[in-house]
Design a protein around this motif. Structure first.
Motif, PDB file in Angstrom:
ATOM      1  N   THR A  84       0.849  -1.524  -0.372  1.00 29.12           N
ATOM      2  CA  THR A  84       0.415   0.175  -0.169  1.00 29.12           C
ATOM      3  C   THR A  84       0.407   0.868  -0.108  1.00 29.12           C
ATOM      4  O   THR A  84       0.739   2.191  -0.432  1.00 29.12           O
ATOM      5  CB  THR A  84      -1.159  -0.246   1.584  1.00 29.12           C
ATOM      6  N   ALA A  85       1.858   1.394   0.800  1.00 24.92           N
ATOM      7  CA  ALA A  85       3.055   2.169   1.007  1.00 24.92           C
ATOM      8  C   ALA A  85       3.740   2.389  -0.590  1.00 24.92           C
ATOM      9  O   ALA A  85       3.396   3.841  -1.207  1.00 24.92           O
ATOM     10  CB  ALA A  85       3.919   2.337   1.731  1.00 24.92           C
ATOM     11  N   ASN A  86       4.122   1.431  -1.614  1.00 30.30           N
ATOM     12  CA  ASN A  86       4.346   1.291  -2.208  1.00 30.30           C
ATOM     13  C   ASN A  86       3.529   2.185  -3.592  1.00 30.30           C
ATOM     14  O   ASN A  86       4.325   3.305  -4.345  1.00 30.30           O
ATOM     15  CB  ASN A  86       5.146   0.809  -2.825  1.00 30.30           C
ATOM     16  N   HIS A  87       2.455   1.701  -3.129  1.00 27.02           N
ATOM     17  CA  HIS A  87       1.396   2.044  -4.664  1.00 27.02           C
ATOM     18  C   HIS A  87       1.299   4.473  -4.120  1.00 27.02           C
ATOM     19  O   HIS A  87       1.115   4.823  -4.777  1.00 27.02           O
ATOM     20  CB  HIS A  87      -0.004   1.532  -4.327  1.00 27.02           C
ATOM     21  N   PHE A  88       0.188   4.242  -2.900  1.00 29.02           N
ATOM     22  CA  PHE A  88       0.654   5.925  -3.524  1.00 29.02           C
ATOM     23  C   PHE A  88       1.852   6.954  -3.217  1.00 29.02           C
ATOM     24  O   PHE A  88       1.612   7.966  -3.094  1.00 29.02           O
ATOM     25  CB  PHE A  88      -0.275   5.532  -1.254  1.00 29.02           C
ATOM     26  N   ALA A  89       2.602   5.784  -2.690  1.00 27.89           N
ATOM     27  CA  ALA A  89       4.149   7.184  -3.041  1.00 27.89           C
ATOM     28  C   ALA A  89       4.545   6.896  -3.826  1.00 27.89           C
ATOM     29  O   ALA A  89       4.697   7.957  -4.522  1.00 27.89           O
ATOM     30  CB  ALA A  89       5.371   6.150  -1.899  1.00 27.89           C
ATOM     31  N   HIS A  90       3.727   5.769  -5.323  1.00 27.27           N
ATOM     32  CA  HIS A  90       4.945   6.455  -7.093  1.00 27.27           C
ATOM     33  C   HIS A  90       2.971   7.023  -6.525  1.00 27.27           C
ATOM     34  O   HIS A  90       3.234   7.997  -8.123  1.00 27.27           O
ATOM     35  CB  HIS A  90       4.353   5.441  -7.231  1.00 27.27           C
ATOM     36  N   VAL A  91       1.889   7.313  -6.498  1.00 25.06           N
ATOM     37  CA  VAL A  91       0.478   8.519  -7.017  1.00 25.06           C
ATOM     38  C   VAL A  91       1.271   9.650  -7.115  1.00 25.06           C
ATOM     39  O   VAL A  91       0.633  10.303  -7.620  1.00 25.06           O
ATOM     40  CB  VAL A  91      -0.498   7.726  -6.218  1.00 25.06           C
ATOM     41  N   VAL A  92       2.305   9.585  -6.227  1.00 25.14           N
ATOM     42  CA  VAL A  92       1.888  11.285  -4.995  1.00 25.14           C
ATOM     43  C   VAL A  92       3.487  11.769  -6.329  1.00 25.14           C
ATOM     44  O   VAL A  92       3.191  12.867  -6.363  1.00 25.14           O
ATOM     45  CB  VAL A  92       2.079  11.234  -3.342  1.00 25.14           C
ATOM     46  N   ALA A  93       4.271  10.557  -5.931  1.00 26.30           N
ATOM     47  CA  ALA A  93       5.499  11.490  -6.828  1.00 26.30           C
ATOM     48  C   ALA A  93       4.977  11.470  -7.964  1.00 26.30           C
ATOM     49  O   ALA A  93       6.202  12.355  -9.160  1.00 26.30           O
ATOM     50  CB  ALA A  93       6.266  10.002  -6.783  1.00 26.30           C
ATOM     51  N   PHE A  94       4.241  10.401  -9.099  1.00 29.82           N
ATOM     52  CA  PHE A  94       4.185  10.754 -10.592  1.00 29.82           C
ATOM     53  C   PHE A  94       3.349  12.258 -10.585  1.00 29.82           C
ATOM     54  O   PHE A  94       3.440  12.560 -11.622  1.00 29.82           O
ATOM     55  CB  PHE A  94       3.749   9.092 -11.170  1.00 29.82           C
ATOM     56  N   ASN A  95       1.857  11.932  -9.685  1.00 29.19           N
ATOM     57  CA  ASN A  95       1.329  13.301  -9.885  1.00 29.19           C
ATOM     58  C   ASN A  95       2.553  14.941  -9.616  1.00 29.19           C
ATOM     59  O   ASN A  95       2.221  15.861 -10.330  1.00 29.19           O
ATOM     60  CB  ASN A  95       0.435  13.812  -9.111  1.00 29.19           C
ATOM     61  N   ALA A  96       2.965  14.752  -8.272  1.00 29.53           N
ATOM     62  CA  ALA A  96       4.211  15.651  -8.524  1.00 29.53           C
ATOM     63  C   ALA A  96       5.090  16.392  -9.403  1.00 29.53           C
ATOM     64  O   ALA A  96       5.448  17.658  -9.929  1.00 29.53           O
ATOM     65  CB  ALA A  96       4.909  15.683  -6.917  1.00 29.53           C
ATOM     66  N   CYS A  97       5.995  14.802  -9.626  1.00 33.93           N
ATOM     67  CA  CYS A  97       6.471  15.054 -11.320  1.00 33.93           C
ATOM     68  C   CYS A  97       6.213  15.765 -12.272  1.00 33.93           C
ATOM     69  O   CYS A  97       6.472  16.907 -13.006  1.00 33.93           O
ATOM     70  CB  CYS A  97       7.461  14.329 -11.204  1.00 33.93           C
ATOM     71  N   ARG A  98       4.797  15.245 -12.919  1.00 30.59           N
ATOM     72  CA  ARG A  98       4.283  16.006 -13.952  1.00 30.59           C
ATOM     73  C   ARG A  98       3.480  16.750 -13.805  1.00 30.59           C
ATOM     74  O   ARG A  98       4.060  17.973 -14.512  1.00 30.59           O
ATOM     75  CB  ARG A  98       2.859  15.005 -13.710  1.00 30.59           C
ATOM     76  N   ASP A  99       3.406  17.853 -12.787  1.00 27.96           N
ATOM     77  CA  ASP A  99       3.275  19.137 -12.361  1.00 27.96           C
ATOM     78  C   ASP A  99       4.304  20.093 -12.229  1.00 27.96           C
ATOM     79  O   ASP A  99       4.425  20.959 -13.263  1.00 27.96           O
ATOM     80  CB  ASP A  99       2.614  19.253 -10.818  1.00 27.96           C
ATOM     81  N   LEU A 100       5.674  19.302 -11.770  1.00 25.20           N
ATOM     82  CA  LEU A 100       6.488  20.620 -11.363  1.00 25.20           C
ATOM     83  C   LEU A 100       7.328  20.413 -13.252  1.00 25.20           C
ATOM     84  O   LEU A 100       7.367  21.462 -14.384  1.00 25.20           O
ATOM     85  CB  LEU A 100       7.834  19.384 -11.211  1.00 25.20           C
ATOM     86  N   ARG A 101       6.362  19.165 -14.225  1.00 20.76           N
ATOM     87  CA  ARG A 101       7.650  19.324 -15.864  1.00 20.76           C
ATOM     88  C   ARG A 101       6.621  20.019 -16.546  1.00 20.76           C
ATOM     89  O   ARG A 101       6.911  20.865 -17.065  1.00 20.76           O
ATOM     90  CB  ARG A 101       7.444  18.098 -16.077  1.00 20.76           C
ATOM     91  N   ASP A 102       4.998  20.367 -15.911  1.00 22.37           N
ATOM     92  CA  ASP A 102       4.390  21.696 -16.543  1.00 22.37           C
ATOM     93  C   ASP A 102       5.221  22.653 -15.975  1.00 22.37           C
ATOM     94  O   ASP A 102       5.190  23.855 -17.078  1.00 22.37           O
ATOM     95  CB  ASP A 102       3.252  21.315 -16.237  1.00 22.37           C
ATOM     96  N   ALA A 103       4.603  22.846 -14.526  1.00 26.53           N
ATOM     97  CA  ALA A 103       5.649  24.595 -14.463  1.00 26.53           C
ATOM     98  C   ALA A 103       6.621  24.579 -15.483  1.00 26.53           C
ATOM     99  O   ALA A 103       6.947  26.132 -15.756  1.00 26.53           O
ATOM    100  CB  ALA A 103       5.115  24.408 -12.967  1.00 26.53           C
ATOM    101  N   VAL A 104       7.762  23.849 -15.537  1.00 21.28           N
ATOM    102  CA  VAL A 104       9.047  24.381 -16.077  1.00 21.28           C
ATOM    103  C   VAL A 104       8.518  24.472 -17.594  1.00 21.28           C
ATOM    104  O   VAL A 104       9.527  25.601 -17.797  1.00 21.28           O
ATOM    105  CB  VAL A 104      10.453  22.854 -15.559  1.00 21.28           C
TER     106      VAL A 104
END
Length: 308
Positions: free
Chosen positions: A78-98
């Motif tokens: 469960t921790a691995n799943h939610f860790a990647h959910v947060v990480a991929f979404n955060a990296c997507r937002d960062l990529r869009d902002a950059v």
């Protein structure tokens, strides 16, 4: 690296609901990690005591161990799943902002920089950050919580033996901190050379027609080999500096175990501690050093992604 990670957590904040579930799952993993050595020490205690009720007690402890293992597996998944959910979404937002930020620069800014380097900053670096936020951070967070819990348990069992165990750990932390600065500078240089090489290839590929027309293949091949060689040398130096850290941790953990066997054995012989408590100390020592391993892994594998 610290500043980059702090900024990244700002992008992760909108996904705090998934982050909360991640924390709960991590707490479950921590609890199971603390419970397993304690239950094993109880097996030693039951066997020492003997009696007619021994078999029933062993069965009960075995059942609890199975539950702990199941809880740990569910918590880790469960921790691995939610860790990647947060990480991929955060990296997507960062990529869009950059990407949006890059579009605001003037044409002169683009003329002074190579397209390959810009592409690497926008896409490649954001992809490299995802494993830091998900895998490496999760490992470190779990290990840190586990170590805090273990430290509390050890202090409750025997403050004296806990201080003996911590002496090699503190020494290892100081050694790693002292030499870690040199390793981080080497990673900075490696990231810079990697960016230069990527930009060089990008420019050469985009201008391959001009290169062939003016017969510049030999010159550009020589330039590429030179920069590629410089990158390889820097990569080797960075890993050489990091390779000394893990033997330091292993040595400190081995010394802590030896001290527990010696001092703990003496205390058990005097009746201050029981054999089961000494066994618990030995089992917990392995987990006590986990944060050091977890802290080094993201710097060893992903440091280039955190450059400004």
């Amino acid at each position: 690296m610290k500043d980059a990670l702090v900024r990244m957590f700002g992008f992760a904040w909108p996904y705090r609901a998934s982050g909360a579930l991640l924390i709960l799952s991590t707490l479950a993993v921590t609890f199971s990690g603390l419970a397993a050595p304690w239950l094993i020490s109880k097996i030693v205690e039951v066997l020492e005591a003997g009696g007619a009720d021994t078999v029933r007690q062993l069965g009960l402890i075995s059942g609890l161990l199975v539950l702990v293992v199941v809880l740990r597996g569910i918590g880790q998944g469960t921790a691995n799943h939610f860790a990647h959910v947060v990480a991929f979404n955060a990296c997507r937002d960062l990529r869009d902002a950059v990407y949006a930020h890059v579009q605001s620069f003037s044409p002169s800014w683009f003329s002074e920089r190579k397209s390959g380097d810009i592409t690497k900053r926008v896409v490649d670096d954001s992809l490299k950050l995802e494993p830091i936020l998900a895998d490496a951070f999760l490992e470190f967070f779990t290990a840190a919580l586990l170590s805090i819990g273990i430290l509390i348990i050890l202090l409750l069992i025997s403050p004296l033996l806990t201080l003996v165990v911590l002496a090699p750990l503190v020494a290892a932390i100081f050694i790693i901190k002292h030499f870690g600065t040199r390793a981080m500078r080497s990673f900075d240089s490696e990231a810079h050379r990697e960016g230069q090489l990527v930009a060089l290839v990008q420019d050469h590929v985009s201008g391959i027609k001009e290169t062939q027309i003016f017969n510049r293949e030999t010159y550009l091949r020589s330039l590429f080999q030179k920069r590629s060689s410089l990158l390889a040398k820097r990569q080797i130096r960075s890993r050489t500096l990091m390779s000394g850290f893990f033997p330091t941790i292993e040595g400190a953990a081995g010394l802590s175990t030896a001290l527990v066997v010696l001092v703990g054995g003496i205390l058990a012989f005097d009746g201050t501690l029981t054999t089961a408590q000494v066994v618990a100390f030995i089992l917990y020592i392995v987990y006590l050093y986990e944060p050091l391993y977890s802290a080094l892994m993201p710097q060893n594998r992903f440091k280039p992604a955190c450059q400004p």
